[in-house]
Structure formats: C-alpha cells, structure tokens
Design a protein around this motif. Structure first.
Motif, PDB file in Angstrom:
ATOM      1  N   CYS A  74       0.858  -1.180   0.000  1.00  0.00           N
ATOM      2  CA  CYS A  74       0.000   0.000   0.000  1.00  0.00           C
ATOM      3  C   CYS A  74       0.891   1.225   0.000  1.00  0.00           C
ATOM      4  CB  CYS A  74      -0.850   0.069   1.251  1.00  0.00           C
ATOM      5  SG  CYS A  74      -1.818  -1.364   1.544  1.00  0.00           S
ATOM      6  N   LEU A  75       0.718   2.079  -0.960  1.00  0.00           N
ATOM      7  CA  LEU A  75       1.511   3.299  -0.966  1.00  0.00           C
ATOM      8  C   LEU A  75       0.814   4.358  -1.792  1.00  0.00           C
ATOM      9  CD1 LEU A  75       3.013   3.215  -3.998  1.00  0.00           C
ATOM     10  CD2 LEU A  75       4.318   1.473  -2.842  1.00  0.00           C
ATOM     11  N   ILE A  76       1.345   5.554  -1.692  1.00  0.00           N
ATOM     12  CA  ILE A  76       0.846   6.640  -2.529  1.00  0.00           C
ATOM     13  C   ILE A  76       2.027   7.094  -3.367  1.00  0.00           C
ATOM     14  CG2 ILE A  76      -0.140   8.958  -2.559  1.00  0.00           C
ATOM     15  CD1 ILE A  76      -1.426   8.300   0.122  1.00  0.00           C
ATOM     16  N   PRO A  77       1.947   6.902  -4.687  1.00  0.00           N
ATOM     17  CA  PRO A  77       3.103   7.244  -5.523  1.00  0.00           C
ATOM     18  C   PRO A  77       3.398   8.738  -5.505  1.00  0.00           C
ATOM     19  CG  PRO A  77       1.206   6.693  -6.861  1.00  0.00           C
ATOM     20  CD  PRO A  77       0.824   6.401  -5.469  1.00  0.00           C
ATOM     21  N   ASP A  78       4.615   9.064  -5.912  1.00  0.00           N
ATOM     22  CA  ASP A  78       5.081  10.459  -5.987  1.00  0.00           C
ATOM     23  C   ASP A  78       5.148  11.127  -4.613  1.00  0.00           C
ATOM     24  OD1 ASP A  78       5.123  10.187  -8.787  1.00  0.00           O
ATOM     25  OD2 ASP A  78       3.018  10.776  -8.915  1.00  0.00           O
ATOM     26  N   PHE A  88       4.923  11.010   3.087  1.00  0.00           N
ATOM     27  CA  PHE A  88       3.932   9.933   3.239  1.00  0.00           C
ATOM     28  C   PHE A  88       3.496   9.807   4.707  1.00  0.00           C
ATOM     29  CE2 PHE A  88       3.191   5.243   3.640  1.00  0.00           C
ATOM     30  CZ  PHE A  88       2.153   5.101   2.734  1.00  0.00           C
TER      31      PHE A  88
END
Lengths: 357, 304
Positions: free
Chosen positions: B83-87, B93
């Motif tokens: 699970c991540l949020i790109p950029d 984060f």
C-alpha cells in the motif's frame, strides 16, 4: 555532545478535532497536482480568457474616456460609444426639466423619453443624476448603471467551463481515486480515524479548488474589477444577484463535473479508463445530443448532453434566452440525478476492503 | 486488549468468520491460521471495514461497530498488501498520515523523521516510496502504522516478502514495540516461528472458527514433557494403562504415540506401563512440543 535518541518515543501531543480531516486530503492533493507540468501549463492557459475579458472591460471604460476626449475636441459626443459610463434612466411624468437640467450641467443625454441614456464624465456617478432629478423635481422610476451586463458573465463562464475546464477535470480528477485503488492505499486511508465521507470530500475538494479557480474566482474578480472601474455603489445594488449567479453556476458546474469524474475514477480504478470515460461524457454526449436533435427536430434529446444541460441551467440563472426548447428545470433535474448517482457510486466503491460476493 | 463475542462475518452467502469468541490481553498476540482461515477478515472486522452479521467486539474498550473512529485513532494497521501513494517521499507519506490522524503538521513531520529512523529507513526518508524494495515497503507500512503513536498494532503478515535478515529485524522491532514500548501487538501470520519469536499468546483460526487459543507457553506444554513412543505388542493395552496413570497420549506418525508427562516426572511410568501391558519399547524420544505441532494438530482436528 549528547547523541540524539533515535529509538521509539511516545507522542505527548493532542489530536485535532475530526471535523477538518478532509482538508488534509485536499491540501496534499492540491500540492501533488501542482507538481504536474501539464497542470501548470493548463493553469496558465486558463488565465488567458480571464485576461481577455478583463481587457475587454477595461477597454470599454477607456473607450468612454476617448469618446469624451474626442467630444471636447469636436464638440460632439457619440453617446453610443461611451458604453462604460452610460446610465439608462427611466423617468415618470414630465422629463423636460430633467433633460434641461442635465444639459445645463453639460451632460450628454439621448433618447425620446421616458427612457434616456445619459453619459457621465469619469468622475460622475448616479448621485449626480439623482441630484439633478431632485433639483428639477423629477421622479426617477428606474436607473440602470453603466458597464457590461449580466450576459457578459454568463458568456465568460461558458468560455471558462469549456475545453480547458474539461481538460482540467480529466488531468486532475481521473487519477484522484483510481491511483489509490491501484496502489491499495484506500485501506491505509480508512484504517486512520477518517470516514469514507471525509475521504470523498477531501478528494472532491481538490477538484473543486481547481475548477472554482477557473470559474468562480475569475468571475467574481471580473465583477469587482468592473465595479471598481464604474466607481458607483449603484452597480452593486443593481447587480447584487450577479455574484450569486456566478457562485451558483460555478458550483453547479464544478460539483457535477467533479462528482462525475470521481465516480468514474473510483469505478474504473484506472486513470486512463476514467479519463476516457470523462472525455466521452464531455465530448461524446453533446455530439450524440446534437445529432439526435437535428435528425428528429426534437430538443428533448439535448438533455443527454452534460455541457448543454449546464448551459441550459446557466441561461436560466443569468436570465438569458433558453438554450434549447426544454424547460431548464429538466436540465437541473438531470444534473442533480447525475450527482446523486455519482455519490452513490462513490459510497459503494470507497471502502477499506473490496467485498466480492 | 481485544474482546470478541460470537462474531460472524459473511461475504454474501459465504461465512468467513463463524461465531468467533475470544478475549486477549496481550501485549503480543499471534493470530495463526492457514490461508483462508479468516485472519485478515478478523483484522478488517476489528477495524470496522466489515460489518458483522452477528456478534460484537471491542478493541481497547471501544466497539468495533459503533466506535470505529475511536478504534482507528487508537490502532495502527499494517496491511498485508503493498500500500503506498506514488510520488510521495517517505517523510511526506508519514507526515500526511500523521496529519490525517489529527496531529499538527509540525508534530507529524518531526515524528515522521523519528519513526523512519526507528524502523531503519532514516537514510531513505527522502526517497519516493514507490522506489522502495519489498523489505523497505514493509518497514514503511510499519512506520505509517506507528505514526500516531497507537496503543495497539494490527500487523497482517508483517514479514511478508522480506529476506531473512530483514525478517529478523522486523521481528526484533515488533518484539521491541510490544515488550519495551508498551504497545499491544496482534500479529496475523501463517509463519509459526514469527509468532513464537514475538508473541506470548496465540489464537489459531481455522475455517473461520477459533481452533485453539491460549498462552504459547501452555500450548507448547511448558509444564509437561512430551515423549514420542513406539511399542511392539498390544499397543491399546499400553495406552489404557498410560491413561490409568493419568497420562495423556495422542496418535503420531509411523505408528507412534505422543505421551504427555508432568514436568516433575520421568519415564518410569511409561516403562512400567510397557511392562504391565507386555510391550517392548522400540522408540522413546523426549521432545518439547513446538507451536507448529499444536497448530498442525488443531487444524487437523478441525479438518477431521
């Protein structure tokens, strides 16, 4: 020198209230969006119509100045050219004394009565006209300030909610939820103390920020710009509803476009598909509506077009002629239904876990 | 820490958790079970992602249905999936999720740096999270779970995809969090050594029900010794005499049985039983029961 303790430490602070958690999502979303070069370019392009309309307003005001300058040189004032300083006055009863009073003050006046067009010099405003009317015992039934009319703002918002607006919606909106679904980020979001509503409102806030920046904000600025140039409080009193109309129309357009693209983003879970869906709604539905309308000569088919429904409601808000021969209420009903369906889709899709039954 | 009573969760017609009841105090609890046992469903139920069909549950005294936001404020969650949020850089984060939890921005930023150092990502904190290796992604997930200083961590397969060194380091961190930092930990995994390494209590799930629940030490038979025994002769008679002596026994592989002997006793009664039943002892090996055996047996029992 003491060595900084890098082991785990408990946090002693106090959590903020839950009410504005959505703002965090909006704030970060705006910052992240501004990292895109395409968005910077779009933002710059979106300023162009605003500048053009502002120059138009400024030009009209200065035309007045030029006209007065010419009139002083040539002894004739072409009233029709002095658009920015031209008042429209309707008098009751005998207006001869009033017209004479204006002429005594050297104020050009045209018209046959009871409605007159009065061109004031730069420093003059409605108080001067009302003063002369009082002095001459004339009752003023109606006085319309100079400047561009409400239709100008309607036209401006139509331009602003056109091509660039659509591209902005697609560039900013198509990935807002789709990326979170693709990278499984929804479960981290919703494992934090926020609700699905906070999440959706936060994402909606990102889009609304950009869309209102190209509709509501420049619209209001233009109105204020015009008011400052006129320099007459009568302008506010007469056109008080114009900012409300700009506000209402901008919100309607921004909300419906935002909820639609967010729903597509959530349902597709893919940026490209969401953008393609959005493009189809923005460009394909007007084409279909137009073709059906032309081939059947039935305006009801125009209701399938989202942009035409905006224009239809916008025409009603700004008091313009009907955009097509269907009551604007139907267009509003369709837009509300679209927003409702999109909200339902968002509620269904924005969950911490996808339940496949 | 967690109290569950008659919890039933369904995906449509399929029952994922069936009348699950247990109460755990922590500080470190293992949630074991084979794939599809309902571990992840249980964790998602605790977070309020899934609405129970029946039953109730509390996490740190807060209802998992009526007080979901309170639960999430007190709990950190490390999901199984990437699970991540790109950029976004690692610091950004974590700051983002800190702020989402209600922390002021300055506090969230400072804590993001601290937590990243703690999980061993101090040097990589300005790198975008999508460029992280699998092990680093597990660490950043742990960091985001810790950002708001939770009272309880729900860790779903925390060592998933990690190399041996990384896995050891992750287990050390989890152990430190539960033992030294006073944060409760629920570790869901199918890796028994992970549970043995960090937990003192275990709940074994199988097919959506609780198969075994207890302190690991007790389940492993800390106060009992286990002998693998194979006899030649009348084995049934031998087992009957063992029971008469107050010993438990279980079937084991290769015609062997396992005999559970109290800690303070030796093998004398086993030999006596063999003699009395006229059996020859062909195999006698002392063995401390491992959690794996408890797990395998509990799951097997249920399957049967």
């Amino acid at each position: 020198m003491p060595v900084y303790d890098q082991s785990y430490k408990h946090w002693e602070g106090t959590f903020k209230s839950h009410a504005f958690r959505w703002w965090v999502i909006t704030k970060y979303g705006i910052k992240t969006a501004f990292k895109k070069k395409s968005l910077k370019l779009l933002s710059m392009l979106a300023v162009v119509p605003f500048i053009a309309f502002a120059v138009y307003i400024y030009g009209l005001t200065n035309l007045g100045k030029v006209a007065f300058f010419v009139s002083e040189l040539g002894g004739h004032t072409p009233v029709a050219d002095i658009a920015a300083r031209e008042y429209e006055v309707e008098v009751q009863g005998d207006a001869a004394a009033f017209v004479q009073g204006l002429s005594d003050e050297g104020i050009p006046v045209s018209g046959q009565g009871p409605t007159y067009r009065i061109a004031l010099p730069d420093e003059g405003n409605s108080k001067l006209i009302l003063g002369i009317a009082r002095k001459t015992g004339t009752e003023i039934a109606r006085i319309v300030p100079p400047g561009v009319k409400e239709t100008f703002y309607s036209q401006f918002l139509r331009v602003e909610s056109g091509l660039l607006f659509f591209i902005l919606v697609l560039v900013v909106g198509s990935g807002l939820i789709a990326k979170d679904i693709k990278f499984n980020a929804l479960q981290i979001y919703l494992a934090k103390p926020i609700t699905g509503t906070d999440y959706v409102v936060g994402k909606l806030g990102v889009l609304l920020f950009f869309l209102l920046m190209v509709t509501l904000v420049p619209g209001i600025i233009l109105f204020l710009f015009q008011a400052i140039l006129i320099g007459d409080s009568l302008y506010f009193r007469h056109y008080w509803w114009v900012p409300a109309a700009i506000f209402g129309y901008s919100l309607l357009v921004a909300f419906s476009a935002s909820s639609m693209i967010l729903a597509l983003s959530a349902l597709s879970g893919n940026v490209r598909n969401a953008a393609a869906g959005g493009a189809a709604v923005f460009w394909f539905t007007p084409m279909v509506g137009r073709i059906l309308q032309q081939s059947t000569r039935n305006d009801n088919y125009m209701l399938v077009s989202l942009p035409d429904n905006w224009t239809s409601v916008g025409s009603a808000i700004f008091g313009r002629e009907r955009w097509f021969d269907v009551p604007w209420g139907w267009s509003l009903l369709i837009l509300m239904t679209v927003m409702l369906l999109c909200t339902a889709a968002l509620v269904r899709r924005v969950r911490g876990v996808e339940v496949v039954k | 820490m967690i109290e569950i009573e008659g919890l039933t969760v369904q995906y449509g017609a399929r029952v994922a958790l069936d009348d699950v009841s247990f109460s755990v105090k922590g500080p470190a609890v293992g949630l074991l079970g084979p794939n599809g046992a309902g571990k992840t469903t249980l964790i998602r139920g605790l977070l309020g992602f899934l609405k129970p069909a029946r039953g109730r549950g509390t996490v740190l005294g807060n209802s998992i249905v009526a007080e979901r936001l309170k639960v999430r404020q007190l709990v950190g969650y490390l999901p199984e999936d990437d699970c991540l949020i790109p950029d976004m850089s690692a610091v950004r984060f974590l700051t983002y999720f800190g702020e989402l939890c209600g922390m002021p921005k300055t506090d969230a930023t400072q804590r993001a740096h601290e937590v990243l150092h703690y999980v061993g990502l101090g040097e990589a904190r300005y790198r975008n999270v999508e460029t992280f290796s699998a092990g680093m992604k597990q660490r950043i997930k742990l960091a985001q779970a810790l950002i708001h200083d939770p009272k309880l961590l729900l860790l779903d397969e925390p060592t998933n995809g990690m190399d041996p060194a990384g896995r050891e380091e992750m287990l050390r961190l989890i152990g430190d969090i539960s033992r030294e930092k006073g944060i409760g930990v629920l570790v869901s995994t199918h890796l028994l050594p992970d549970v043995e390494a960090v937990c003192d209590e275990v709940v074994v799930l199988n097919k959506g029900t609780v198969a075994v629940h207890g302190k690991i030490a007790e389940l492993q038979g800390e106060n009992r010794k286990v002998y693998e025994v194979r006899v030649q002769g009348n084995r049934n008679r031998f087992c009957e005499i063992l029971v008469r002596h107050g010993y438990e026994w279980k079937e084991w592989k290769d015609n062997m049985i396992k005999v559970l002997v109290p800690e303070n006793e030796g093998t004398a009664k086993i030999f006596a039983a063999a003699k009395e039943s006229d059996n020859q002892i062909r195999h006698l090996v002392f063995e401390k029961s491992s959690l794996e055996q408890v797990f395998v047996e509990s799951v097997k029992d249920r399957k049967e």
